[in-house]
Motif scaffolding. Structure first.
Motif, mmCIF file in Angstrom:
data_model
loop_
_atom_site.group_PDB
_atom_site.id
_atom_site.type_symbol
_atom_site.label_atom_id
_atom_site.label_comp_id
_atom_site.label_asym_id
_atom_site.label_seq_id
_atom_site.Cartn_x
_atom_site.Cartn_y
_atom_site.Cartn_z
ATOM 1 N N ALA A 93 0.849 -1.198 0.000
ATOM 2 C CA ALA A 93 0.000 0.000 0.000
ATOM 3 C C ALA A 93 0.879 1.240 0.000
ATOM 4 O O ALA A 93 1.927 1.273 0.640
ATOM 5 C CB ALA A 93 -0.911 -0.005 1.219
ATOM 6 N N LEU A 94 0.454 2.244 -0.770
ATOM 7 C CA LEU A 94 1.117 3.549 -0.734
ATOM 8 C C LEU A 94 0.133 4.520 -0.119
ATOM 9 O O LEU A 94 -1.015 4.609 -0.579
ATOM 10 C CB LEU A 94 1.460 4.041 -2.138
ATOM 11 N N PHE B 246 14.006 5.711 0.381
ATOM 12 C CA PHE B 246 13.503 5.111 1.619
ATOM 13 C C PHE B 246 14.361 5.642 2.768
ATOM 14 O O PHE B 246 15.544 5.938 2.566
ATOM 15 C CB PHE B 246 13.641 3.580 1.574
ATOM 16 N N PRO B 247 13.783 5.750 3.969
ATOM 17 C CA PRO B 247 14.599 6.151 5.123
ATOM 18 C C PRO B 247 15.798 5.204 5.230
ATOM 19 O O PRO B 247 15.663 4.005 4.960
ATOM 20 C CB PRO B 247 13.657 5.967 6.312
ATOM 21 N N SER B 248 16.958 5.718 5.615
ATOM 22 C CA SER B 248 18.171 4.912 5.479
ATOM 23 C C SER B 248 18.064 3.647 6.319
ATOM 24 O O SER B 248 17.542 3.652 7.437
ATOM 25 C CB SER B 248 19.398 5.734 5.859
ATOM 26 N N GLY B 249 18.514 2.582 5.727
ATOM 27 C CA GLY B 249 18.478 1.284 6.398
ATOM 28 C C GLY B 249 17.129 0.579 6.298
ATOM 29 O O GLY B 249 16.973 -0.535 6.771
ATOM 30 N N SER C 155 1.673 -7.239 4.259
ATOM 31 C CA SER C 155 1.249 -6.184 3.325
ATOM 32 C C SER C 155 1.845 -4.872 3.782
ATOM 33 O O SER C 155 1.184 -4.079 4.452
ATOM 34 C CB SER C 155 -0.270 -6.086 3.286
ATOM 35 N N PRO C 156 3.098 -4.621 3.459
ATOM 36 C CA PRO C 156 3.747 -3.404 3.950
ATOM 37 C C PRO C 156 3.111 -2.147 3.364
ATOM 38 O O PRO C 156 2.468 -2.191 2.305
ATOM 39 C CB PRO C 156 5.196 -3.556 3.470
ATOM 40 N N GLU C 157 3.300 -1.044 4.085
ATOM 41 C CA GLU C 157 2.737 0.243 3.667
ATOM 42 C C GLU C 157 3.838 1.276 3.573
ATOM 43 O O GLU C 157 4.608 1.443 4.516
ATOM 44 C CB GLU C 157 1.775 0.759 4.740
ATOM 45 N N ILE C 158 3.894 1.961 2.457
ATOM 46 C CA ILE C 158 4.849 3.063 2.313
ATOM 47 C C ILE C 158 4.094 4.363 2.559
ATOM 48 O O ILE C 158 3.091 4.638 1.883
ATOM 49 C CB ILE C 158 5.456 3.096 0.889
ATOM 50 N N HIS C 159 4.555 5.136 3.519
ATOM 51 C CA HIS C 159 3.913 6.426 3.790
ATOM 52 C C HIS C 159 4.714 7.527 3.138
ATOM 53 O O HIS C 159 5.878 7.728 3.458
ATOM 54 C CB HIS C 159 3.804 6.670 5.291
ATOM 55 N N LEU C 160 4.060 8.219 2.220
ATOM 56 C CA LEU C 160 4.744 9.307 1.526
ATOM 57 C C LEU C 160 4.118 10.633 1.911
ATOM 58 O O LEU C 160 2.922 10.701 2.230
ATOM 59 C CB LEU C 160 4.632 9.129 0.013
ATOM 60 N N LYS C 161 4.943 11.671 1.849
ATOM 61 C CA LYS C 161 4.417 13.020 2.040
ATOM 62 C C LYS C 161 4.569 13.782 0.726
ATOM 63 O O LYS C 161 5.577 13.636 0.039
ATOM 64 C CB LYS C 161 5.172 13.739 3.148
ATOM 65 N N ALA C 162 3.559 14.547 0.406
ATOM 66 C CA ALA C 162 3.611 15.397 -0.788
ATOM 67 C C ALA C 162 3.465 16.830 -0.304
ATOM 68 O O ALA C 162 2.395 17.229 0.171
ATOM 69 C CB ALA C 162 2.481 15.044 -1.740
ATOM 70 N N ASP C 163 4.537 17.608 -0.397
ATOM 71 C CA ASP C 163 4.556 18.958 0.179
ATOM 72 C C ASP C 163 4.301 20.019 -0.892
ATOM 73 O O ASP C 163 5.140 20.283 -1.755
ATOM 74 C CB ASP C 163 5.915 19.193 0.856
ATOM 75 N N ILE C 164 3.131 20.621 -0.799
ATOM 76 C CA ILE C 164 2.708 21.619 -1.782
ATOM 77 C C ILE C 164 3.654 22.827 -1.840
ATOM 78 O O ILE C 164 3.838 23.433 -2.903
ATOM 79 C CB ILE C 164 1.262 22.053 -1.464
ATOM 80 N N VAL D 121 9.577 9.834 1.206
ATOM 81 C CA VAL D 121 9.066 8.659 1.915
ATOM 82 C C VAL D 121 9.274 8.937 3.391
ATOM 83 O O VAL D 121 10.406 9.123 3.847
ATOM 84 C CB VAL D 121 9.812 7.381 1.493
ATOM 85 N N ASP D 122 8.168 9.002 4.139
ATOM 86 C CA ASP D 122 8.266 9.334 5.561
ATOM 87 C C ASP D 122 8.667 8.106 6.374
ATOM 88 O O ASP D 122 9.598 8.143 7.151
ATOM 89 C CB ASP D 122 6.922 9.886 6.037
#
Lengths: 352, 264
Positions: B38-39, B197-200, B210-219, B258-259
């Motif tokens: 999931a994204l 991706f955050p390091s490491g 079912s891993p989830e990638i949390h992304l931020k989109a900064d306007i 990627v947060d």
């Protein structure tokens, strides 16, 4: 791009395929051959929008035709595609310099003929729309034309039981979508093939293809003086050119409106000359009412500007294309041989 | 246009799967199993979550603004393994719409199991689809993200208000219209980004995770970067061209990060 159904064998196969795609349809689809414009005329190049892209079948074609002639597509149910694109004028708007939309609003350009659209990869006088299927979104949403929104239009179609039933018979159950609407409409616009003028019969060596002496002289003149732009049997090379109508382009920048390039100022799509005797008035803004006026322009009306086409700047002498009175008469005689009465009167293309 | 779903075939017909992988462009051997990823996108303005219409924000340059509409196409999502091989989502077109919370979560199904170390995607729509015929789903022109008079998708649409934008006398705020699109050189505004991706951290795709990638989109990144935007001089973009390219260049630099990744 593929060459479309040229042989009866391919026809049969395509028919089978089309039938296979319509298993949801209770009744057998009519044979492909009842849809006009499914074959590639022998004197035409390969189409851009091949029949296989949107396999023609009689029910979808007929649905597209209903949509084309339905004024409910416009905001106030006053204007249909057919209002600005009339069959007797090769689907140009007859006697209108500029197009005429809802609330009697005047557009900014002359409605062009709709013919042989399968062979175009860019549309309009400036080449903005680039696909036959998505093109109708432009007139539908243009405030000067049909002034409607796509969601509103879909709501209207979905509120009409007859449309619901006809779309469902083709695309299966469920609400009518923009995809279905655009695909069905494209079956009609793609069918508008004009390839049976006296000239076509002449080049294909068919019966009824005799040309007179003046017409043959006009044909040779056109090949010599005009075919660098009005090329091939489609009578356009589909490029954008400045043919010297204006010296400045505040009123309409033409191709530059799309590209933003100064080099494209005042360039417009080279229009086909097919059915030209029936598509008056002429040019992107409908400024000339008659063919003699057009030829007078090329003979002595061409104006200089930075983007004027090199073909209209002879090495010596004045700008334009010199044409004697006799040559003009011959050219006009030839242009009349491009009138395709079968197309202009094909009952399958008319409002039912 | 549809790509073959290799994994689906693999479980049933090994031979057919072999054949299909042979003629598709996928670069890997047939995976034994697949999982789901999931994204999740958090639309932000700087460090604050985006709230439509009511909230006033400030650009890096100091202009105040409110956002009434924010929509953005994300397409051609790819996940990369440590060895450089990739999983490409078939038919990967997504419209992130601030007004439609469900649209901010994208699920990738049938992702071959494995350890992934990177993600990339396009902000916008590839040039081929810009001029294709009628489209469905995210690309349906009913979504209001298609320029009709000059075929092509709007990749990022921000509309709103700012007191610094040009405005009629006596009105507190002027309008902001940032419709960014265009696919032809030199107006190509298609941008592909690979937020790290955050390091490491790795994305471990397993049949039972079912891993989830949390992304931020900064306007704010639309208006900062190579060419900072001040609303007094640029508040209106409604076609492809240098201004759309300018904003795309800005947001290609770090709008998406990627947060964190939830292993689940």
């Amino acid at each position: 791009m593929q060459r479309t159904l040229a042989t009866p064998l391919a026809f049969g196969l395509a028919g089978l395929l089309a039938a296979g795609c319509h298993s949801t349809n209770g009744e057998e689809p009519l044979p492909v051959a009842t849809v006009p414009g499914t074959t590639v005329p022998a004197n035409f190049p390969s189409p851009v929008y091949a029949a296989s892209t949107n396999q023609p079948d009689a029910a979808t074609f007929a649905l597209g035709r209903t949509l084309f002639y339905d004024p409910r597509l416009s905001r106030d149910a006053s204007v249909s595609c057919g209002s600005c694109h009339q069959q007797a004028g090769a689907f140009a708007q007859i006697d209108h310099r500029l197009s005429h939309g809802v609330d009697d609003r005047l557009g900014t350009r002359n409605s062009p003929a709709l013919q042989n659209l399968r062979w175009k990869s860019e549309f309009f006088w400036d080449g903005g729309p680039k696909n036959l299927e998505t093109l109708p979104l432009a007139p539908l949403t243009n405030p000067l034309e049909m002034d409607e929104t796509l969601p509103n239009l879909l709501a209207k179609l979905n509120g009409d039981p007859t449309y619901r039933q006809r779309f469902a018979a083709i695309y299966g159950p469920g609400p009518i979508t923009s995809y279905q609407f655009l695909r069905a409409l494209a079956q009609f616009t793609a069918a508008l093939t004009s390839a049976n003028s006296r000239y076509d019969k002449y080049v294909r060596g068919e019966a009824g293809g005799a040309l007179t002496g003046p017409e043959l002289r006009g044909k040779a003149l056109l090949a010599q003086k005009c075919a660098s732009c009005h090329a091939t049997d489609l009578f356009t090379d589909e490029t954008y050119r400045n043919n010297g109508l204006d010296a400045s382009f505040q009123a309409d920048s033409g191709r530059a409106h799309i590209t933003g390039r100064a080099a494209d100022l005042g360039r417009f799509k080279v229009p086909s000359l097919r059915n030209i005797a029936r598509t008056a008035p002429y040019m992107h803004d409908g400024r000339f009412a008659t063919l003699p006026e057009v030829l007078a322009h090329y003979d002595h009306g061409v104006l200089a500007s930075a983007t004027l086409d090199p073909a209209l700047r002879p090495a010596a002498g004045p700008l334009g294309i010199r044409l004697t009175t006799a040559e003009q008469a011959d050219l006009i005689a030839f242009l009349h041989t491009l009138t395709d009465e079968e197309f202009l009167h094909d009952p399958r293309l008319a409002e039912q | 246009m549809k790509r073959f779903s290799i994994p689906a075939f693999a479980s049933s017909l090994a031979l057919a799967a072999l054949f299909l992988s042979g003629c598709s462009k996928e670069d890997e051997a047939v995976p034994a199993t697949t999982g789901t990823v999931a994204l999740e996108f958090d639309q932000m303005v700087g460090t604050a979550p985006l709230v439509l219409s009511t909230q006033t924000y400030t650009t890096t340059g100091g202009d105040q603004f409110r956002v009434s509409t924010f929509r953005q196409y994300i397409s051609n999502i790819k996940l990369t393994r440590a060895d450089g091989s990739q999983y490409t989502q078939p038919d990967s077109y997504h419209l992130l719409d601030a007004a439609v919370p469900e649209s901010l979560e994208i699920t990738l199904t049938d992702v071959p199991t494995g350890d992934y170390t990177g993600i990339s995607f396009t902000i916008g729509v590839d040039s081929a689809r810009n001029v294709s015929g009628a489209q469905k789903g995210a690309l349906d022109p009913s979504n209001g993200m298609f320029w009709t008079w000059n075929s092509g998708y709007i990749y990022t649409k921000l509309e709103g208000y700012s007191p610094q934008a040009p405005k009629p006398a006596g009105v507190a705020e002027g309008g902001l219209t940032f419709h960014v699109g265009g696919f032809k050189t030199p107006s190509n505004a298609i941008r592909t980004v690979s937020p790290a991706f955050p390091s490491g951290t790795k994305l471990l795709v397993r049949a039972d995770h079912s891993p989830e990638i949390h992304l931020k989109a900064d306007i704010l990144k639309m208006f900062a970067g190579t060419t900072p935007v001040r609303f007094s001089s640029l508040s209106f973009i409604m076609s492809a061209g240098p201004n759309a390219v300018l904003v795309a260049n800005n947001y290609a630099q770090g709008m998406f990060t990627v947060d964190h990744i939830h292993a689940n």
